[in-house]
Design a protein around this motif. Structure first.
Motif, mmCIF file in Angstrom:
data_model
loop_
_atom_site.group_PDB
_atom_site.id
_atom_site.type_symbol
_atom_site.label_atom_id
_atom_site.label_comp_id
_atom_site.label_asym_id
_atom_site.label_seq_id
_atom_site.Cartn_x
_atom_site.Cartn_y
_atom_site.Cartn_z
ATOM 1 N N ILE A 1 -0.831 -2.739 8.618
ATOM 2 C CA ILE A 1 -0.006 -1.593 8.250
ATOM 3 C C ILE A 1 -0.563 -0.936 6.993
ATOM 4 C CG2 ILE A 1 2.084 -2.539 9.294
ATOM 5 C CD1 ILE A 1 3.033 -3.314 6.503
ATOM 6 N N ASN A 2 -0.152 0.287 6.768
ATOM 7 C CA ASN A 2 -0.663 1.068 5.637
ATOM 8 C C ASN A 2 -0.396 0.366 4.302
ATOM 9 O OD1 ASN A 2 -0.880 2.773 7.793
ATOM 10 N ND2 ASN A 2 0.280 4.460 6.897
ATOM 11 N N GLY A 3 -1.434 0.240 3.512
ATOM 12 C CA GLY A 3 -1.291 -0.224 2.141
ATOM 13 C C GLY A 3 -1.308 -1.721 1.937
ATOM 14 N N LEU A 4 -1.103 -2.513 2.987
ATOM 15 C CA LEU A 4 -0.933 -3.957 2.796
ATOM 16 C C LEU A 4 -2.211 -4.628 2.300
ATOM 17 C CD1 LEU A 4 0.972 -6.329 2.963
ATOM 18 C CD2 LEU A 4 0.359 -6.611 5.367
ATOM 19 N N THR A 5 -3.318 -4.410 2.989
ATOM 20 C CA THR A 5 -4.585 -5.030 2.583
ATOM 21 C C THR A 5 -5.008 -4.583 1.186
ATOM 22 O OG1 THR A 5 -5.391 -5.315 4.851
ATOM 23 C CG2 THR A 5 -7.049 -5.211 3.108
ATOM 24 N N GLY A 6 -4.942 -3.279 0.940
ATOM 25 C CA GLY A 6 -5.379 -2.749 -0.346
ATOM 26 C C GLY A 6 -4.519 -3.225 -1.497
ATOM 27 N N LEU A 7 -3.199 -3.155 -1.340
ATOM 28 C CA LEU A 7 -2.299 -3.530 -2.432
ATOM 29 C C LEU A 7 -2.373 -5.023 -2.709
ATOM 30 C CD1 LEU A 7 -0.235 -2.369 -4.383
ATOM 31 C CD2 LEU A 7 1.554 -2.865 -2.697
ATOM 32 N N SER B 1 9.651 1.067 6.330
ATOM 33 C CA SER B 1 8.411 1.826 6.169
ATOM 34 C C SER B 1 7.257 0.910 5.791
ATOM 35 C CB SER B 1 8.572 2.906 5.098
ATOM 36 O OG SER B 1 8.548 2.355 3.805
ATOM 37 N N HIS B 2 6.063 1.275 6.251
ATOM 38 C CA HIS B 2 4.870 0.483 5.966
ATOM 39 C C HIS B 2 4.701 0.261 4.471
ATOM 40 C CE1 HIS B 2 2.572 1.233 9.989
ATOM 41 N NE2 HIS B 2 3.849 0.954 10.175
ATOM 42 N N LEU B 3 4.866 1.310 3.706
ATOM 43 C CA LEU B 3 4.624 1.216 2.266
ATOM 44 C C LEU B 3 5.626 0.288 1.592
ATOM 45 C CD1 LEU B 3 3.660 4.889 1.330
ATOM 46 C CD2 LEU B 3 2.232 3.020 2.186
ATOM 47 N N ASN B 4 6.887 0.320 2.044
ATOM 48 C CA ASN B 4 7.894 -0.569 1.461
ATOM 49 C C ASN B 4 7.614 -2.030 1.797
ATOM 50 O OD1 ASN B 4 9.333 1.468 0.222
ATOM 51 N ND2 ASN B 4 10.768 1.737 1.916
#
Length: 343
Positions: A158-164, A284-287
């Motif tokens: 999902i968006n942001g998970l790997t990077g964060l 949401s992906h970001l949350n």
């Protein structure tokens, strides 16, 4: 003016010049990563290197795949700038990144990918000069390393998970490296942070500009495995492996559940907790990504603060996290925990 004063001013000026050169080195490295990312996006769009959503995807838009190439560039930059440090690790890293890039464009057999990952972790262990221990100990390290790499690969959905999550891991390692114990070159850590920040610029969005792909998830997993093994061998403290606890817990619990359900653990699915939250509950992906990040930050703070504690107290937060994870899975989708013949 005494000759001593002149010498001190000269040395002060020299140190200032060296610091400016170092800052300029970071700037040019940052610029190189940015340009590489934009160049890759153009190439990927032209040659249709994209991720098309299907019933098992957690996203709905066609998105550039393989943007995790921005994790590869910092490794190569460090290798060159450091005078070709860690050549065996670098060789294994290029092997893993290379087969992952091919897999992002075409389809590579899971057996081939697994073989390359095992070889890459083997080169990593050889680089770290692991003591000539028993066959069982080396086998354990190899399995653990491959598990860490695949854990990052499995959790990339999902968006942001790997990077964060990678950013939090790297910043924690920088803190440990600078304030607890020196175990790796600071430049290596900083260059990886630059790569992750650039990736987050494209990925930490409601509609991501690009996904990391296997080259990114496997690449960053291998680098972080290298860092954590180096830290563990330097301190002789295996509890630092808990710096990856949130990812590891979700991965292990999901694998156990899928094995119980007699499913192929290497096939794409939506059984991870983060996928259940995003797909079943509509968070949401970001949350979801932020929640995973906060959970790991709190655990990292505990690890650093209580690293001298050697009794049961140290493990309490991890036990509680495990219990909460299982309870959350049951509340979201109890059927996902049961064997197929029990549904």
């Amino acid at each position: 003016m005494s000759s001593l004063s002149v010498l001190l001013k000269f040395l002060k000026g020299l140190l200032l010049s060296l610091s400016i050169i170092k800052e300029m080195s970071y700037f040019f490295s940052f610029l190189a990563i940015v340009l590489s990312s934009y160049f890759y996006i153009q190439i990927a769009e032209k040659f249709n290197i994209t991720d098309v959503p299907n019933e098992r995807s957690s996203h709905r838009e066609i998105t550039v795949r393989g943007l995790g190439i921005v994790f590869v560039i910092p490794v190569i930059l460090f290798f060159v700038q450091s005078g070709f440090s860690y050549p065996f690790f670098m060789f294994g890293f290029i092997l893993a990144a290379g087969i992952s890039i091919i897999d992002d464009i075409y389809t590579v057999s899971s057996k081939i990918r697994l073989f390359i990952q095992i070889a890459s972790v083997g080169f990593l262990l050889f680089e770290l000069a692991v003591p000539n221990e028993s066959f069982y100990y080396l086998t354990f390290l190899l399995i653990l390393g491959v598990g860490i790499v695949n854990g990052f690969n499995f959790m990339d959905g999902i968006n942001g998970l790997t990077g964060l999550y990678s950013l939090i891991s790297l910043l924690t390692l920088i803190y440990i490296n600078q304030l607890v114990i020196l175990f790796i070159e600071l430049d290596f850590l900083i260059l990886m942070v630059l790569g992750v920040l650039i990736f987050l610029f494209f990925n930490f969005r409601k509609k991501a500009r690009g996904f990391s792909g296997d080259v990114g998830s496997v690449g960053i997993g291998l680098v972080l495995c290298f860092f954590i093994f180096q830290l563990i061998f330097t301190t002789n403290d295996w509890r630092y492996i808990f710096l990856f606890f949130v990812y590891g817990l979700d991965t292990l619990v999901t694998i156990v559940i899928r094995l119980v359900r007699k499913e192929n653990i290497f096939e794409a699915h939506r059984k991870h907790l983060y996928q259940l939250l995003a797909n079943e509950r509509g968070v949401s992906h970001l949350n979801v990504s932020i929640s995973y990040g906060i959970a790991q930050i709190l655990l990292n703070a505990w690890i650093i603060s209580y690293r001298e504690v050697v009794d049961f107290v140290f493990f309490i937060p991890f036990i509680l996290t495990f219990i909460l994870t299982v309870l959350l899975r049951i509340r979201i989708n109890r059927e996902s925990l049961l064997p197929n013949n029990k549904i």
